[in-house]
Design an enzyme around this catalytic site. Sequence first.
Site, short mmCIF file in Angstrom:
data_model
loop_
_atom_site.label_atom_id
_atom_site.label_comp_id
_atom_site.label_asym_id
_atom_site.label_seq_id
_atom_site.Cartn_x
_atom_site.Cartn_y
_atom_site.Cartn_z
N LYS A 165 51.64 45.70 39.95
CA LYS A 165 52.07 47.06 40.97
C LYS A 165 51.28 48.36 40.52
O LYS A 165 51.26 49.38 40.65
CB LYS A 165 53.33 47.52 40.95
CG LYS A 165 54.25 46.56 41.31
CD LYS A 165 54.02 45.60 42.28
CE LYS A 165 54.18 46.31 43.59
NZ LYS A 165 53.59 44.89 44.87
N TRP A 193 44.84 45.20 46.36
CA TRP A 193 43.56 46.62 46.86
C TRP A 193 41.92 46.49 46.10
O TRP A 193 41.21 46.29 47.10
CB TRP A 193 44.08 47.98 46.34
CG TRP A 193 43.47 48.58 47.12
CD1 TRP A 193 42.27 48.63 48.37
CD2 TRP A 193 43.53 50.39 47.25
NE1 TRP A 193 42.16 50.53 48.60
CE2 TRP A 193 42.49 50.76 47.39
CE3 TRP A 193 44.11 51.21 45.58
CZ2 TRP A 193 42.42 52.46 47.92
CZ3 TRP A 193 44.41 52.02 46.63
CH2 TRP A 193 42.84 53.52 46.93
N HIS A 200 47.70 39.24 35.73
CA HIS A 200 48.13 40.42 34.88
C HIS A 200 48.82 40.19 33.76
O HIS A 200 49.48 41.36 33.07
CB HIS A 200 49.86 40.80 34.91
CG HIS A 200 49.52 41.11 36.88
ND1 HIS A 200 49.66 42.23 37.17
CD2 HIS A 200 50.53 40.83 38.19
CE1 HIS A 200 49.20 42.45 38.81
NE2 HIS A 200 50.41 41.39 39.22
N SER A 240 56.93 51.44 41.45
CA SER A 240 56.57 49.95 42.49
C SER A 240 57.63 49.07 41.96
O SER A 240 57.68 47.96 43.08
CB SER A 240 55.65 50.89 43.00
OG SER A 240 54.79 49.48 43.73
#
Length: 292
Positions: free
Chosen positions: A49, A54, A109, A139
């Site tokens: 998050k 993006w 991640h 988030s």
Amino acid sequence: MQTLPDEFNRPPLKLVGGMPIIGPFADNWENVEHFQARADDLLISTYPKSGTTWVSKIVDLILNKGDMAESQKAAIFERVPFLECSGPGMPSATEILNKQDFPRVIKTHLQVDVLPKSFWDKKCKVIYVARNAKDVAVSYYHFYRMAFGHPDPGTWDEFLNSYMEGNVAFGRWSTHVKGWWKMRQQSDILYLFYEDMLEDPRREIQKLLKFMKWEISDEVMEKILKYTSFQAMKNNPMANYSTFPFMDHSISPFMRKGISGDWKTHFTVAQNERFDEYYRQEMADTDLTFRM
């Protein structure tokens, strides 16, 4: 939402290399650990998050010179496979990546100390994106609520405690951001901040271009800025994860607000004071700073 197999419906976390991870991801860990990176692989790493999708979309459009039609041929999670992802009834990302042609863009991640060794051996370029701890907490809580591959988050207060203790998928936020910050001194890592991207996306895309050794025209830059605005991505089924299994977007959309400072609508005064003290202790040994 589709009916979930039992093994992917709120499974408990498991540990790999001391880091908590989603159960089915841990079951494929041997393939992740022994994954063979290539010298021209580009790795996008973040704590969850923190702007992963993006940046993935920006990079994908850079490589395709702003050609949205090309970028829309598959969902972003297919174009930029999630290295450690694995689940029942679906091919693992390691299987997918092993069949991919050059060049590969890969998302992870993982904490820096559990990243497969081959990425360091091959001296792969890494784009790391960090986001402030409080906005990540909020988030991540909403993501936990809608993504059923994670344990039940409980109440916001319960989740915040788990987050501070590192009992969430991919461990402590502080361990993650500090580990990659330190590693940038000895590896080819571009360290970006989510808040900087919000403030001036054009400037941050220029940093990406320089790091990737790519050039684009002003026209292509305008296209990338347009196609990767939060609203454009939120409305794009190839970017908003609406086609990904194991998520219920009616609980909370994958792309929720995309802003800085939303933590102020969630943290109570007591929670904020407790978190600030925790944060001071966690970040006392680093020069890494964030804008809240």
